[in-house]
Scaffold this motif. Sequence first.
Motif, PDB file in Angstrom:
ATOM      1  N   HIS A 124      -4.870   6.240   3.635  1.00  0.00           N
ATOM      2  CA  HIS A 124      -5.399   5.004   3.069  1.00  0.00           C
ATOM      3  C   HIS A 124      -4.812   3.781   3.764  1.00  0.00           C
ATOM      4  O   HIS A 124      -5.514   2.794   4.015  1.00  0.00           O
ATOM      5  CB  HIS A 124      -5.100   4.947   1.573  1.00  0.00           C
ATOM      6  N   GLU A 125      -3.538   3.860   4.050  1.00  0.00           N
ATOM      7  CA  GLU A 125      -2.865   2.730   4.707  1.00  0.00           C
ATOM      8  C   GLU A 125      -3.480   2.446   6.069  1.00  0.00           C
ATOM      9  O   GLU A 125      -3.793   1.292   6.396  1.00  0.00           O
ATOM     10  CB  GLU A 125      -1.380   3.074   4.852  1.00  0.00           C
ATOM     11  N   ASP A 126      -3.672   3.495   6.871  1.00  0.00           N
ATOM     12  CA  ASP A 126      -4.256   3.319   8.202  1.00  0.00           C
ATOM     13  C   ASP A 126      -5.688   2.802   8.111  1.00  0.00           C
ATOM     14  O   ASP A 126      -6.120   1.990   8.934  1.00  0.00           O
ATOM     15  CB  ASP A 126      -4.233   4.639   8.968  1.00  0.00           C
ATOM     16  N   ASP A 150       1.144  12.821  -2.396  1.00  0.00           N
ATOM     17  CA  ASP A 150       1.215  13.415  -1.068  1.00  0.00           C
ATOM     18  C   ASP A 150       1.241  12.297  -0.020  1.00  0.00           C
ATOM     19  O   ASP A 150       0.342  11.460   0.040  1.00  0.00           O
ATOM     20  CB  ASP A 150       0.013  14.333  -0.832  1.00  0.00           C
ATOM     21  N   ARG A 151       2.278  12.290   0.789  1.00  0.00           N
ATOM     22  CA  ARG A 151       2.487  11.203   1.756  1.00  0.00           C
ATOM     23  C   ARG A 151       1.317  11.062   2.724  1.00  0.00           C
ATOM     24  O   ARG A 151       0.969   9.954   3.133  1.00  0.00           O
ATOM     25  CB  ARG A 151       3.788  11.450   2.517  1.00  0.00           C
ATOM     26  N   SER A 152       0.693  12.171   3.097  1.00  0.00           N
ATOM     27  CA  SER A 152      -0.402  12.106   4.072  1.00  0.00           C
ATOM     28  C   SER A 152      -1.592  11.314   3.528  1.00  0.00           C
ATOM     29  O   SER A 152      -2.302  10.651   4.292  1.00  0.00           O
ATOM     30  CB  SER A 152      -0.844  13.517   4.475  1.00  0.00           C
ATOM     31  N   ILE A 153      -1.807  11.355   2.220  1.00  0.00           N
ATOM     32  CA  ILE A 153      -2.901  10.596   1.622  1.00  0.00           C
ATOM     33  C   ILE A 153      -2.569   9.110   1.616  1.00  0.00           C
ATOM     34  O   ILE A 153      -3.431   8.261   1.887  1.00  0.00           O
ATOM     35  CB  ILE A 153      -3.197  11.080   0.189  1.00  0.00           C
ATOM     36  N   VAL A 164       0.825  -1.193   0.000  1.00  0.00           N
ATOM     37  CA  VAL A 164       0.000   0.000   0.000  1.00  0.00           C
ATOM     38  C   VAL A 164       0.863   1.248   0.000  1.00  0.00           C
ATOM     39  O   VAL A 164       0.615   2.216  -0.704  1.00  0.00           O
ATOM     40  CB  VAL A 164      -0.949   0.005   1.222  1.00  0.00           C
ATOM     41  N   GLY A 165       1.948   1.224   0.796  1.00  0.00           N
ATOM     42  CA  GLY A 165       2.801   2.390   0.892  1.00  0.00           C
ATOM     43  C   GLY A 165       3.548   2.703  -0.376  1.00  0.00           C
ATOM     44  O   GLY A 165       3.958   3.839  -0.603  1.00  0.00           O
ATOM     45  N   PHE A 171     -12.587  12.540   3.708  1.00  0.00           N
ATOM     46  CA  PHE A 171     -12.257  11.204   4.225  1.00  0.00           C
ATOM     47  C   PHE A 171     -12.402  11.155   5.746  1.00  0.00           C
ATOM     48  O   PHE A 171     -12.913  10.183   6.299  1.00  0.00           O
ATOM     49  CB  PHE A 171     -10.833  10.816   3.823  1.00  0.00           C
ATOM     50  N   ASN A 172     -11.964  12.214   6.424  1.00  0.00           N
ATOM     51  CA  ASN A 172     -12.103  12.247   7.883  1.00  0.00           C
ATOM     52  C   ASN A 172     -13.567  12.274   8.295  1.00  0.00           C
ATOM     53  O   ASN A 172     -13.948  11.670   9.309  1.00  0.00           O
ATOM     54  CB  ASN A 172     -11.371  13.466   8.454  1.00  0.00           C
ATOM     55  N   ARG A 173     -14.399  12.962   7.511  1.00  0.00           N
ATOM     56  CA  ARG A 173     -15.836  12.964   7.777  1.00  0.00           C
ATOM     57  C   ARG A 173     -16.408  11.562   7.574  1.00  0.00           C
ATOM     58  O   ARG A 173     -17.271  11.118   8.334  1.00  0.00           O
ATOM     59  CB  ARG A 173     -16.515  13.984   6.862  1.00  0.00           C
TER      60      ARG A 173
END
Length: 247
Positions: A28-30, A21-24, A11-12, A82-84
């Motif tokens: 998804h990974e988490d 963007d690493r945060s995206i 996934v990474g 996504f957070n929502r």
Amino acid sequence: MMLLLSLLCYVGSAVACLQCDRSIRILHEDFILSAPSLSDQIELKKINDQAIVSYKSTSQERKGVIDPTTLYRAKTEYQSEFNRFLKAERTGSVTFEAIQIMEKGRKILEKNLDVFIHDGLCPNKCGLLKRRVMDCLSCQYMMYMCPSPSNQQDCGELSVQSEEGGQAVLDCFFPWHRLVLGNPEYHYSWIPGSKKWDENNATTLVVTDESSVILNQLSVKDQGIYRCSLQKNNGTIFSQVTFLLTE
């Protein structure tokens, strides 16, 4: 455990424009690894893989490049959605809802890329622009060539009038000059008493970081043709504007 670790690495390593963007990628990974069972994780991984394929297709249909500002806007909007989604109460299958939120991410990417490609990628209506953008597939920066519609550096001719003893302001700035890399300079040249440009007869007036010059205390002898060229020290010319100064 080995399956979980291989899943995490897989996934990474997958990227496609928005996932540059690493945060995206971490988001998804988490999300995948938070699934309650290994079978659920595998299903979510498949959904994520398919989302990346669709993101790649969306970006390739739109030049396949993005700038940092557009990437930031897209990822910020998607993170918010996504957070929502993560906080919402589940009303159906998590896999179906995952498909929906990742498709929403594709639409967010599509919307932002459409604006960037139409208005932001090549804003030069004249001249030559080489700008730094990110390749959506490799996530590496690259140089993108933006020739003008006429494929020439000439940005036109302007008539400037001034009275005896007055002043004239010559300004050849275009907003897209801010995107030109390499600290180019504005070269102002002059041919007195002429109405036709001849490079061999031109005299350098000034070389400056500023796009404009002010001609003070003008007289008849100052009439003629002036040219402003934005160029690098290797001679590459990005734009030229000609000014015809008359009384």
